[in-house]
Design an enzyme around this catalytic site. Structure first.
Site, PDB file in Angstrom:
ATOM      1  N   HIS A 166      -1.238   1.514   7.501  1.00 15.87           N
ATOM      2  CA  HIS A 166      -1.805   1.359   6.155  1.00 15.87           C
ATOM      3  C   HIS A 166      -1.801   2.709   5.457  1.00 15.87           C
ATOM      4  O   HIS A 166      -2.081   3.746   6.070  1.00 15.87           O
ATOM      5  CB  HIS A 166      -3.228   0.813   6.245  1.00 15.87           C
ATOM      6  CG  HIS A 166      -3.879   0.616   4.907  1.00 15.87           C
ATOM      7  ND1 HIS A 166      -3.381  -0.260   3.964  1.00 15.87           N
ATOM      8  CD2 HIS A 166      -4.973   1.195   4.350  1.00 15.87           C
ATOM      9  CE1 HIS A 166      -4.158  -0.220   2.885  1.00 15.87           C
ATOM     10  NE2 HIS A 166      -5.126   0.655   3.097  1.00 15.87           N
ATOM     11  N   CYS A 211       0.835  -1.202   0.000  1.00 15.56           N
ATOM     12  CA  CYS A 211       0.000   0.000   0.000  1.00 15.56           C
ATOM     13  C   CYS A 211       0.871   1.255   0.000  1.00 15.56           C
ATOM     14  O   CYS A 211       0.471   2.293  -0.528  1.00 15.56           O
ATOM     15  CB  CYS A 211      -0.946   0.005   1.191  1.00 15.56           C
ATOM     16  SG  CYS A 211      -0.133  -0.150   2.798  1.00 15.56           S
TER      17      CYS A 211
END
Length: 925
Positions: free
Chosen positions: A874, A326
């Protein structure tokens, strides 16, 4: 409907109706789905022919406006017009024209094909049946391989590796296709077969960059594990009878990456390189859907849901998460949606690739990024797996290899720098010796520095992203001023209201006269304990024969001593209490004595049952030598010296029987007047001689031994065996009699490191603005000791002061919010909310170049976010599609619309601003 057996593959399609063909193929496909495995064979079939067949077999189906398929537009004509049966299968659109003329190159498909747009993948059973009915071709077979982190996902290898085999010493060349799941042993065998060689006298090399990168002698390793990439060179080296290699020269590829025309390989222009397939085969129930879009269980939609929807918006394609990627996906999406880059890489940028730049990646990073950008801007929303790009990234930047989480800003910095070098228009960088300013006008010096920079660095990255600082250094000794103008790619701003912090420390002297004094020093927030110690040393005029011991006081005890100079100051909290003790320099034979005061606390109404002795006040420190025997008398003398500054004046007067005018009238006058106190040395000696015996009789002292208190011996001359530890704790039980002699109220409560007042608390409650971060970044401050500046006038390294100013701003301004801090033993993330402008970021007043005619205004169009903690968080990206004037959340493969009000959050990490178009005239570049 005629009953058709699954085994009747020999049936002629002329015997079946369109509906029977549809049902028959559907049943075969369902059976193939349930039994698919690694090693199976799939076949490419042209999307154009497949779409024609789908319409043919569905012509009798009722219109279904909810099936979600691309065939719904044909429903109006269904049943009213009889569609013609398709002719033979025609896959000619999928292969190069040369493959039609040369049967030996059959299967060499065009490199820019996309699944769902150009072709459909069919299981072997489906292909065999259709081919038996319709004939045609050519046949394009591809294997199912394992993929993914756990190697349990199934994918069709549409584009096997194409490797360039270079034979030495014969200087022959050949190109082959081979699965990346094949072993090095198979590659070795095929190379020997192609060139008709004795395998015992052949070895192969990874010939990356026309250098012997590594010997491929691990024969059982797969080509995937060996990190071989598309169109990579493999050196096939023939050894002589003695096992020696030839030094024959291998003819390199042309500058544009093409093989010589007399080679047996196919000429493939790099601009057509597309190394993966959009979407892929999955081993679940809906294995044959394109791109993983769920659709109705009718057979026609199973195969056609990946066809691009007419009128769909470009730029809304996600990136699959390959496993903690990510960080990469968010950075890529921001770069891809930078309008200048989107336009550049969708145009013919290959002519600007610098194939010879030793600082670049021989164009491979630019090609991989350009290929990925084109896929992301293609119509449709099928998520893309950026595996080829990640493989290139791992090759040129091993720090990003594997599947660990990384910092997206570090990746962004590498990408911008790498793309610049790959696309640098300067083929031969000239050597330029920059001159110092020497009093010349800033405008002249800045333009000279920028021209020198452009003479060596000229690329789309420089055009779009690079600006210029003005850096001013001032020598603290000779006041020499050095001014330079340096380029920058992005701004890294601290998330702090100030870059320094005030730290208050109570300093205890060892001269027996001075009372504790409070000192406040200003230290860099990123500093360490050694920086605080140096500031205290200067502030309290520490002598060369003295040293400081810094301690944190908690619950009337020494909680910890700051003995490691590298301890970050961030470990010291604003509500801590610090004490610094001035002591004579210690030696190996010195023991540190901690004097801890204790007293009895009585509860109300319990005079007969006093509670246990508890620590009281602030501990005091002194040194004792281990060389000579330490006796009770010596300990009493040390304790008297430590308590000496706290003697009450009236007690001194009563013991001497007269008033001594040389004694200061007030204790407060003695805080920092040790020199004046030294002048009254005769009085001090008189005081000591007349009262030492009285005081000694009042001292109740105990020694701490293994967390147990032991009374000192009655005989003052008896030697005391000290514990082996470096520090020894002595307890002094405080009594009313001692309170009559000493006033230790100043020991009862030390000031906090930083005491917040009402104004300070109010300021801290306000959100931190991006402008405040920028001002902290530009504030003048001394260089850290590790980055001392060499002063050409002093001819020595000096801790100069440094001041940064913005001089030239880029078209796209990238701002990095420094949320992460790293030290030798800890990592920390700041969750501070930064209030950043979305519209009209005005940097005019921060630009030192005052000749600008236009305001420096910027508009936010993208940013990356980081959620969670260090190493386990994230990343996402918020991006504004400028044509739509709408914001979207790019969360790997998931894309959703968001309101502009939701763009600001405490997770914002890297901000992308673009100069407002109506202010383009203000650009000084």
């Amino acid at each position: 409907m005629a009953e058709v057996s699954m085994g009747s593959s020999g049936s002629s399609s002329t015997d079946l109706s369109p509906e029977e063909e549809r049902v028959f193929i559907k049943e075969i496909a369902i059976a193939a789905e349930s039994n698919s495995k690694e090693g199976d064979t799939f076949y490419l079939i042209a999307q154009r022919w497949w779409h024609e067949w789908i319409e043919y077999v569905n012509q009798d189906q009722p219109c279904n406006t909810n099936d979600g398929s691309s065939l719904s537009e044909h429903c109006d004509s269904a049943g009213s017009t009889t569609l013609k049966k398709p002719s033979m299968i025609d896959n000619s659109d999928l292969i190069y024209d040369s493959a039609l003329e040369d049967p030996s190159s059959a299967g060499e498909i065009i490199d820019t094909l996309q699944e769902g747009r150009d072709y459909v993948l069919l299981p072997q059973e489906v292909w065999n049946q259709l081919h038996s009915w319709y004939g045609g071709g050519p046949t394009l077979a591809r294997r199912v391989i394992s993929s993914g982190l756990s190697q349990t996902e199934l994918a069709v290898e549409v584009y096997p590796l194409r490797l360039q085999l270079l034979l030495t010493p014969k200087n022959d060349q050949s190109a082959i296709r081979i699965s990346k799941k094949e072993t090095i042993r198979e590659l070795h065998r095929r190379a020997c077969e192609i060139f008709d060689l004795n395998s015992d006298h052949v070895r192969i090399w990874d010939y990356y960059g026309h250098q012997k990168y590594s010997l491929m002698n691990d024969l059982d390793k797969t080509l995937d594990d060996a990190n071989l990439q598309m169109d990579q060179d493999i050196l096939v080296e023939v050894l002589d009878m003695n096992g020696a290699a030839s030094n024959a020269h291998i003819q390199p590829l042309h500058e544009n990456g093409l093989v010589d025309e007399d080679s047996t390989s196919v000429l493939i222009d790099p601009s057509k390189s597309s190394l993966t397939v959009a979407g892929g085969f999955s081993s679940n129930r809906n294995a044959f859907r394109s791109g993983g879009v769920e659709g109705p269980q009718s057979f026609d939609s199973t195969y056609t849901t990946g066809v691009t929807t007419r009128g769909s918006t470009a730029g809304l394609t996600g990136l699959l998460n390959l496993g903690n990627t990510c960080f990469m996906n968010s950075a890529i999406q921001c770069l891809v949606h930078t309008p200048e880059f989107a336009s550049y890489f969708q145009d013919d940028y290959h002519q600007e690739i610098n194939w010879q730049n030793p600082l670049g990646m021989v164009g491979e990073l630019a090609l991989a990024f350009g290929d990925l950008l084109r896929k992301l801007w293609a119509p449709g929303r099928t998520p893309i797996a950026p595996r080829p790009f990640k493989a290139k990234l791992a090759r040129f930047a091993p720090q990003f290899s594997g599947y660990n989480q990384h910092d997206s800003q570090e990746l962004l910095a590498f990408l911008l720098d790498g793309l610049h070098e790959d696309l640098n228009r300067v083929k031969h960088k000239p050597y330029i010796n920059s001159r110092d300013a020497d009093g010349r006008p800033d405008e002249e010096v800045a333009d000279e520095f920028w021209a020198n920079h452009i003479a060596r660095n000229d690329s789309i990255i420089v055009d779009v992203c690079q600006g210029q600082y003005k850096s001013t250094l001032v020598c603290p000794i000779c006041n020499k001023v050095s001014v330079t103008f340096d380029p920058f790619m992005y701004l890294s701003l601290p998330l702090q209201f100030n870059t320094t912090r005030a730290i208050t420390v109570t300093v205890f002297s060892c001269d027996k006269t001075a009372l504790p004094s409070t000192i406040t020093v200003s230290i860099s927030k990123q500093g360490r304990c050694r920086d605080l110690m140096q500031a205290l040393t200067n502030a309290c005029s520490l002598k060369q024969s003295e040293e400081l011991k810094l301690a944190e006081i908690r619950n009337n005890l020494i909680h910890r001593l700051f003995e490691d100079p590298l301890i970050p100051l961030s470990t010291i909290k604003d509500d801590d209490h610090l004490a610094a003790y001035k002591l004579s320099k210690s030696s190996e034979n010195s023991a540190l004595l901690k004097l801890v005061l204790r007293r009895r606390d009585q509860k109300a109404g319990e005079r007969e049952n006093p509670v246990q002795l508890k620590p009281y006040g602030t501990p005091l420190l002194s040194l004792a030598s281990r060389e000579n025997a330490l006796t009770k008398g010596k300990i009493q003398c040390i304790v008297e010296n430590l308590l000496s500054p706290f003697r009450k004046e009236e007690s001194i007067m009563s013991e001497k029987g007269k008033s001594d005018s040389s004694i200061p009238e007030r204790r407060s006058a003695r805080l920092n007047n040790s020199e004046e106190d030294d002048k009254s040395g005769g009085s001090r000696k008189a005081k000591k001689s007349s009262s030492s015996e009285v005081i000694a009789s009042k001292l109740s002292l105990q020694l701490d031994e293994n967390n147990k208190t032991v009374k000192l011996p009655d005989n003052e001359a008896e030697a005391i065996k000290l514990p082996p530890s470096a520090a020894v704790t002595i307890y002094l039980d405080w009594t009313p009699e001692l309170s009559g002699v000493y006033d230790i109220t100043c020991l009862e409560g030390l000031p906090e490191v930083l005491k917040y007042g009402p104004a300070t608390k109010k300021a801290r409650s306000e959100p931190l603005s991006l402008y405040a971060c920028l001002e902290a970044f530009l504030r003048e401050e001394p260089l850290v000791p590790d980055e001392m500046w060499f002063c050409p006038q002093c001819n020595e390294r000096r801790q100069a002061s440094k001041k940064l100013d913005l001089w030239r701003l880029p078209e796209v301004l990238v701002i990095h919010l420094k949320r992460f801090s790293y030290s030798r033993s800890m990592k920390h993330k700041l969750e501070t909310f930064v209030n950043f402008p979305i519209h009209d970021l005005d940097l005019t007043k921060y630009v030192a170049n005052k000749n600008l005619s236009q305001p420096q205004l910027y508009e936010l169009y993208a940013l990356t976010n980081h959620y969670g903690g260090m190493g386990s968080g994230h990343y996402t990206a918020y991006i504004k599609l400028l044509e739509e004037n709408r914001w979207y959340n790019f969360d790997d493969s998931h894309i959703s619309h968001i309101n502009e009000d939701d763009v600001k959050s405490g997770a914002a990490y890297v901000l992308f601003y673009r100069r407002k178009s109506d202010d383009a005239g203000g650009n000084t570049k």
